[in-house]
Design a protein around this motif. Sequence first.
Motif, PDB file in Angstrom:
ATOM      1  N   PRO A  54     -57.836 -29.280  41.557  1.00  0.00           N
ATOM      2  CA  PRO A  54     -57.999 -29.364  40.097  1.00  0.00           C
ATOM      3  C   PRO A  54     -59.276 -28.698  39.568  1.00  0.00           C
ATOM      4  O   PRO A  54     -59.323 -28.279  38.422  1.00  0.00           O
ATOM      5  N   ASN A  55     -60.280 -28.588  40.391  1.00  0.00           N
ATOM      6  CA  ASN A  55     -61.538 -27.956  39.962  1.00  0.00           C
ATOM      7  C   ASN A  55     -61.710 -26.560  40.551  1.00  0.00           C
ATOM      8  O   ASN A  55     -62.817 -26.047  40.609  1.00  0.00           O
ATOM      9  N   ARG A  56     -60.601 -26.001  41.009  1.00  0.00           N
ATOM     10  CA  ARG A  56     -60.582 -24.651  41.585  1.00  0.00           C
ATOM     11  C   ARG A  56     -61.528 -24.525  42.774  1.00  0.00           C
ATOM     12  O   ARG A  56     -62.171 -23.502  42.949  1.00  0.00           O
ATOM     13  N   GLU A  57     -61.585 -25.570  43.592  1.00  0.00           N
ATOM     14  CA  GLU A  57     -62.455 -25.541  44.758  1.00  0.00           C
ATOM     15  C   GLU A  57     -62.010 -24.453  45.729  1.00  0.00           C
ATOM     16  O   GLU A  57     -60.835 -24.167  45.850  1.00  0.00           O
ATOM     17  N   GLY A  58     -62.970 -23.913  46.436  1.00  0.00           N
ATOM     18  CA  GLY A  58     -62.682 -22.915  47.460  1.00  0.00           C
ATOM     19  C   GLY A  58     -62.493 -21.531  46.885  1.00  0.00           C
ATOM     20  O   GLY A  58     -62.634 -21.297  45.694  1.00  0.00           O
ATOM     21  N   ARG A  59     -62.180 -20.637  47.777  1.00  0.00           N
ATOM     22  CA  ARG A  59     -61.946 -19.242  47.404  1.00  0.00           C
ATOM     23  C   ARG A  59     -60.465 -18.934  47.457  1.00  0.00           C
ATOM     24  O   ARG A  59     -59.745 -19.451  48.306  1.00  0.00           O
ATOM     25  N   ALA A  60     -60.056 -18.093  46.590  1.00  0.00           N
ATOM     26  CA  ALA A  60     -58.669 -17.628  46.611  1.00  0.00           C
ATOM     27  C   ALA A  60     -58.509 -16.618  47.742  1.00  0.00           C
ATOM     28  O   ALA A  60     -59.447 -15.894  48.079  1.00  0.00           O
ATOM     29  N   SER A  61     -57.333 -16.569  48.313  1.00  0.00           N
ATOM     30  CA  SER A  61     -57.095 -15.611  49.391  1.00  0.00           C
ATOM     31  C   SER A  61     -56.268 -14.406  48.924  1.00  0.00           C
ATOM     32  O   SER A  61     -56.270 -13.374  49.571  1.00  0.00           O
ATOM     33  N   SER A  62     -55.565 -14.568  47.783  1.00  0.00           N
ATOM     34  CA  SER A  62     -54.747 -13.455  47.299  1.00  0.00           C
ATOM     35  C   SER A  62     -54.636 -13.491  45.777  1.00  0.00           C
ATOM     36  O   SER A  62     -54.904 -14.509  45.144  1.00  0.00           O
ATOM     37  N   LEU A 118     -63.462 -11.883  41.690  1.00  0.00           N
ATOM     38  CA  LEU A 118     -62.413 -12.776  41.206  1.00  0.00           C
ATOM     39  C   LEU A 118     -62.098 -13.902  42.184  1.00  0.00           C
ATOM     40  O   LEU A 118     -61.837 -15.021  41.779  1.00  0.00           O
ATOM     41  N   GLU A 119     -62.120 -13.604  43.466  1.00  0.00           N
ATOM     42  CA  GLU A 119     -61.762 -14.617  44.451  1.00  0.00           C
ATOM     43  C   GLU A 119     -62.697 -15.818  44.404  1.00  0.00           C
ATOM     44  O   GLU A 119     -62.318 -16.920  44.784  1.00  0.00           O
ATOM     45  N   LYS A 120     -63.907 -15.616  43.883  1.00  0.00           N
ATOM     46  CA  LYS A 120     -64.875 -16.711  43.782  1.00  0.00           C
ATOM     47  C   LYS A 120     -64.491 -17.734  42.720  1.00  0.00           C
ATOM     48  O   LYS A 120     -64.990 -18.850  42.727  1.00  0.00           O
ATOM     49  N   LEU A 121     -63.590 -17.355  41.817  1.00  0.00           N
ATOM     50  CA  LEU A 121     -63.142 -18.293  40.787  1.00  0.00           C
ATOM     51  C   LEU A 121     -62.350 -19.448  41.375  1.00  0.00           C
ATOM     52  O   LEU A 121     -62.234 -20.495  40.774  1.00  0.00           O
ATOM     53  N   GLY A 122     -61.779 -19.233  42.529  1.00  0.00           N
ATOM     54  CA  GLY A 122     -60.942 -20.243  43.149  1.00  0.00           C
ATOM     55  C   GLY A 122     -59.507 -20.089  42.719  1.00  0.00           C
ATOM     56  O   GLY A 122     -59.192 -19.423  41.733  1.00  0.00           O
ATOM     57  N   PRO A 123     -58.603 -20.716  43.450  1.00  0.00           N
ATOM     58  CA  PRO A 123     -57.174 -20.589  43.165  1.00  0.00           C
ATOM     59  C   PRO A 123     -56.797 -21.175  41.809  1.00  0.00           C
ATOM     60  O   PRO A 123     -57.359 -22.176  41.372  1.00  0.00           O
ATOM     61  N   TRP A 139     -52.279 -14.902  38.767  1.00  0.00           N
ATOM     62  CA  TRP A 139     -52.925 -16.081  39.319  1.00  0.00           C
ATOM     63  C   TRP A 139     -53.504 -15.779  40.688  1.00  0.00           C
ATOM     64  O   TRP A 139     -53.164 -14.798  41.324  1.00  0.00           O
ATOM     65  N   LEU A 140     -54.429 -16.633  41.076  1.00  0.00           N
ATOM     66  CA  LEU A 140     -55.081 -16.516  42.365  1.00  0.00           C
ATOM     67  C   LEU A 140     -54.541 -17.613  43.269  1.00  0.00           C
ATOM     68  O   LEU A 140     -54.414 -18.748  42.857  1.00  0.00           O
ATOM     69  N   ASP A 141     -54.226 -17.264  44.468  1.00  0.00           N
ATOM     70  CA  ASP A 141     -53.617 -18.202  45.403  1.00  0.00           C
ATOM     71  C   ASP A 141     -54.498 -18.384  46.631  1.00  0.00           C
ATOM     72  O   ASP A 141     -55.248 -17.546  46.997  1.00  0.00           O
TER      73      ASP A 141
END
Length: 141
Positions: A54-62, A118-123, A139-141
């Motif tokens: 819910p808080n976009r934790e972590g990094r997006a992978s794609s 962008l990937e730093k925004l989180g999924p 979207w970021l996944d």
Amino acid sequence: MRKIKKATQIALLILIPLLSAGCFTVRVIKNVKNPERYFDSAYKRIDYIHQKRPNREGRASSIRVLVYEASERRVVKVSAPFWLVNTCMDIGIKAADEEEGFEFDERYDFDWRDIKDLEKLGPGLLVEIEDEESKVLIWLD
């Protein structure tokens, strides 16, 4: 001009094996009368991501893109891992830095190098645009 051509050739040498390995996908679906099933599926995935993080934790992978073009009656689906996006960006940035007269930042008041971050925004959902002629989800996944 010669440096841009060489950078393009290098990029193609890198991308062709990656594309053939399925790292990057583009799917075009033609003769789509109602694109809602594609967008419903994407919204379900985005909702799941938002519930899980819910808080976009972590990094997006794609990064994933879904586009409907009403005038063409087609849906375009694109998916690319961030390592591939960043590799292509590195090649493009290097080529642009070496090319005289490449003034994208000044002309459009946008630093396109920010795409690498962008990937730093989180999924989660990044962009949603809809009008009479098209609909876009990124979207970021």
